[in-house]
Design a protein around this motif. Structure first.
Motif, mmCIF file in Angstrom:
data_model
loop_
_atom_site.group_PDB
_atom_site.id
_atom_site.type_symbol
_atom_site.label_atom_id
_atom_site.label_comp_id
_atom_site.label_asym_id
_atom_site.label_seq_id
_atom_site.Cartn_x
_atom_site.Cartn_y
_atom_site.Cartn_z
ATOM 1 N N ILE A 27 0.805 -1.223 0.000
ATOM 2 C CA ILE A 27 0.000 0.000 0.000
ATOM 3 C C ILE A 27 0.844 1.283 0.000
ATOM 4 N N PHE A 28 2.165 1.144 0.191
ATOM 5 C CA PHE A 28 2.978 2.357 0.283
ATOM 6 C C PHE A 28 3.008 3.091 -1.053
ATOM 7 N N SER A 29 2.937 4.419 -0.942
ATOM 8 C CA SER A 29 2.902 5.230 -2.148
ATOM 9 C C SER A 29 4.293 5.790 -2.442
ATOM 10 N N LEU A 30 4.837 5.411 -3.597
ATOM 11 C CA LEU A 30 6.155 5.911 -3.998
ATOM 12 C C LEU A 30 6.112 7.434 -4.117
ATOM 13 N N GLU A 31 4.994 7.921 -4.662
ATOM 14 C CA GLU A 31 4.850 9.366 -4.866
ATOM 15 C C GLU A 31 4.925 10.101 -3.521
ATOM 16 N N LYS A 32 4.191 9.584 -2.530
ATOM 17 C CA LYS A 32 4.197 10.257 -1.221
ATOM 18 C C LYS A 32 5.541 10.106 -0.507
ATOM 19 N N ILE A 33 6.179 8.944 -0.698
ATOM 20 C CA ILE A 33 7.506 8.751 -0.086
ATOM 21 C C ILE A 33 8.492 9.758 -0.706
ATOM 22 N N THR A 34 8.395 9.933 -2.022
ATOM 23 C CA THR A 34 9.286 10.862 -2.722
ATOM 24 C C THR A 34 9.062 12.285 -2.216
ATOM 25 N N LYS A 35 7.791 12.672 -2.024
ATOM 26 C CA LYS A 35 7.492 14.026 -1.514
ATOM 27 C C LYS A 35 8.030 14.189 -0.091
ATOM 28 N N LEU A 36 7.887 13.143 0.694
ATOM 29 C CA LEU A 36 8.361 13.166 2.076
ATOM 30 C C LEU A 36 9.884 13.358 2.101
ATOM 31 N N LYS A 37 10.524 12.709 1.166
ATOM 32 C CA LYS A 37 11.989 12.776 1.073
ATOM 33 C C LYS A 37 12.428 14.207 0.692
ATOM 34 N N VAL A 38 11.618 14.899 -0.098
ATOM 35 C CA VAL A 38 11.948 16.284 -0.457
ATOM 36 C C VAL A 38 11.882 17.154 0.800
ATOM 37 N N ARG A 39 10.891 16.877 1.653
ATOM 38 C CA ARG A 39 10.755 17.666 2.898
ATOM 39 C C ARG A 39 11.793 17.259 3.946
ATOM 40 N N HIS A 40 12.292 16.027 3.838
ATOM 41 C CA HIS A 40 13.298 15.524 4.807
ATOM 42 C C HIS A 40 14.486 14.964 4.017
ATOM 43 N N PRO A 41 15.255 15.859 3.389
ATOM 44 C CA PRO A 41 16.323 15.361 2.482
ATOM 45 C C PRO A 41 17.382 14.508 3.169
ATOM 46 N N GLN A 42 17.556 14.688 4.474
ATOM 47 C CA GLN A 42 18.588 13.911 5.177
ATOM 48 C C GLN A 42 18.075 12.517 5.575
ATOM 49 N N ALA A 43 16.777 12.324 5.495
ATOM 50 C CA ALA A 43 16.202 11.055 5.979
ATOM 51 C C ALA A 43 16.602 9.883 5.089
ATOM 52 N N LYS A 44 16.904 8.751 5.713
ATOM 53 C CA LYS A 44 17.168 7.533 4.931
ATOM 54 C C LYS A 44 15.866 6.757 4.808
ATOM 55 N N ILE A 45 15.671 6.147 3.660
ATOM 56 C CA ILE A 45 14.474 5.316 3.466
ATOM 57 C C ILE A 45 14.868 3.877 3.781
ATOM 58 N N ILE A 46 14.176 3.267 4.733
ATOM 59 C CA ILE A 46 14.455 1.864 5.060
ATOM 60 C C ILE A 46 13.168 1.067 4.829
ATOM 61 N N ALA A 47 13.304 -0.092 4.196
ATOM 62 C CA ALA A 47 12.096 -0.794 3.732
ATOM 63 C C ALA A 47 12.175 -2.300 3.970
ATOM 64 N N HIS A 48 11.011 -2.883 4.160
ATOM 65 C CA HIS A 48 10.903 -4.344 4.271
ATOM 66 C C HIS A 48 10.812 -4.925 2.858
ATOM 67 N N PRO A 49 11.445 -6.090 2.597
ATOM 68 C CA PRO A 49 11.422 -6.636 1.229
ATOM 69 C C PRO A 49 10.058 -7.117 0.737
ATOM 70 N N GLU A 50 9.026 -7.070 1.583
ATOM 71 C CA GLU A 50 7.671 -7.368 1.088
ATOM 72 C C GLU A 50 7.101 -6.181 0.302
ATOM 73 N N CYS A 51 7.797 -5.016 0.329
ATOM 74 C CA CYS A 51 7.314 -3.838 -0.419
ATOM 75 C C CYS A 51 7.481 -4.075 -1.919
#
Ligand code: 13P
Ligand code: SF4
Length: 335
Positions: A197-221
């Motif tokens: 259910i995770f939205s790539l678009e929303k994750i990308t926008k979130l990353k723009v607001r938090h450029p230092q944040a690392k994205i960590i993900a479970h392989p079921e994504c």
């Protein structure tokens, strides 16, 4: 409802529907019952924070399976979903295994019914079947080796290169592993409703607001989310990474329950749940969240609902589980 009426309705409701005195200190009662009954509470990271706080052990599927196998407690209270409690019973049948809500299922396990899966397997008679632990005992019994997200690569690598493989039931984990190991695999078409259910678009926008944040993900994504991840791993691996990595902010693409341990282990860091593709709380697993502290207390008090299993099925499901544990041990993944 009184206790005998609640017991009669347990199959229909999935849990003991008994009113609890609002003044009862449930935390203290659970501690008392643990000692009195020699019970151990094993909890998955996706359980609600209150349940994690009363657990004796919190872990990913590999850690939980290992703990369930080695415990000498008389009762295993499994705060997780049905296939996990069933796995505990497969590995340690002399123990009483309790699950707070029998209806705590799993969309991924449900996506592989035994009949169609057997037909699929029979179409590929020369293939070895590696199944992700998120499946029913019937599917385990139809498999050669079980794996978890924490050991899947090692399990695949243990199979000779010229041996064709069926991977089930998670197509996202299967595709990720095929890429990672360079092995071609025939994939069963199953998936987890939470990780899809995770939205790539929303994750990308979130990353723009938090450029230092690392994205960590479970392989079921899904592949598109995994493609932007800085780190991919099982829940335990994600937690460990968040503790040892030097970043201060993380966007976490897995079920939100894990944030409780991440935040406790690293109070100075910020953990942001990856957003789903609509406004629901779908990054909470509705199955995991069926368990509540109240249901956990009631199941310890009355020792119901209990997991029962046919012995022939148990032995057939145990074989590929033992294989998994042997390979994990040889690879140094478990003690
Ligand atoms: P792990 O905790 O083994 O990574 O599994 C995640 C999951 O989806 C369990 O249902
Ligand atoms: Fe199943 Fe997904 Fe829930 Fe895990 S998070 S129990 S895989 S539905």
């Amino acid at each position: 409802m009184n206790i005998s009426a609640a017991k009669e309705k347990i199959q229909e409701k999935g849990f003991l529907d008994i009113e609890i005195d609002a003044h009862l200190d449930i935390f203290a009662e659970i501690e008392r019952l643990k000692k009195e009954k020699n019970a151990i509470i094993l909890a998955h990271y996706y359980q609600e924070p209150d349940i994690q706080d009363v657990a004796d052990y919190i872990g990913d599927s590999l850690g939980l399976a290992q703990k369930a196998r080695e415990t000498d407690a008389s009762i295993i209270v499994f705060a997780g979903v049905h296939f996990m409690a069933e796995t505990a019973k497969i590995l340690n049948p002399s123990k009483k295994v309790l699950l707070p809500d029998l209806k705590a299922g799993c969309s991924l396990a449900d996506s592989a019914p035994a009949g169609p899966f057997k037909a699929f397997r029979d179409k590929h008679p020369d293939h070895i079947v590696i199944s992700y632990i998120n499946c029913t005992a019937e599917i385990k019994a139809l498999s050669d080796i079980i794996c978890t997200s924490g050991n899947a690569e090692k399990i695949i690598e243990s199979v000779p290169k010229d041996q064709p493989i069926i991977f089930a039931p998670d197509k996202n984990l299967g595709a990720y592993l095929a890429k990672k190991t360079g092995r071609e695999m025939v994939l069963w078409n199953g998936a987890c409703m939470v990780h899809e259910i995770f939205s790539l678009e929303k994750i990308t926008k979130l990353k723009v607001r938090h450029p230092q944040a690392k994205i960590i993900a479970h392989p079921e994504c899904e592949e598109a989310v995994l493609a932007v991840a800085d780190y991919i791993g099982s829940t335990t691996q994600l937690l460990k990474y968040s503790q040892t990595d030097s970043s201060k902010e993380y966007i976490v693409a897995t079920e939100t329950g894990i944030l409780h341990q991440m935040q406790q282990a690293s109070p100075d860091k910020t953990f942001i749940p990856a957003p789903p593709n609509n406004n629901c709380a779908c990054n909470d697993c509705p199955h995991m969240k069926l368990n509540t502290l109240e249901k956990l207390y009631l199941c310890m008090m009355y020792e119901q609902p209990e997991i029962h299993m046919d012995e022939t099925l148990r032995l057939a499901a145990k074989k590929p589980m033992d294989r998994m544990l042997e390979i994990s041990k040889a690879a140094g993944l478990i003690g």
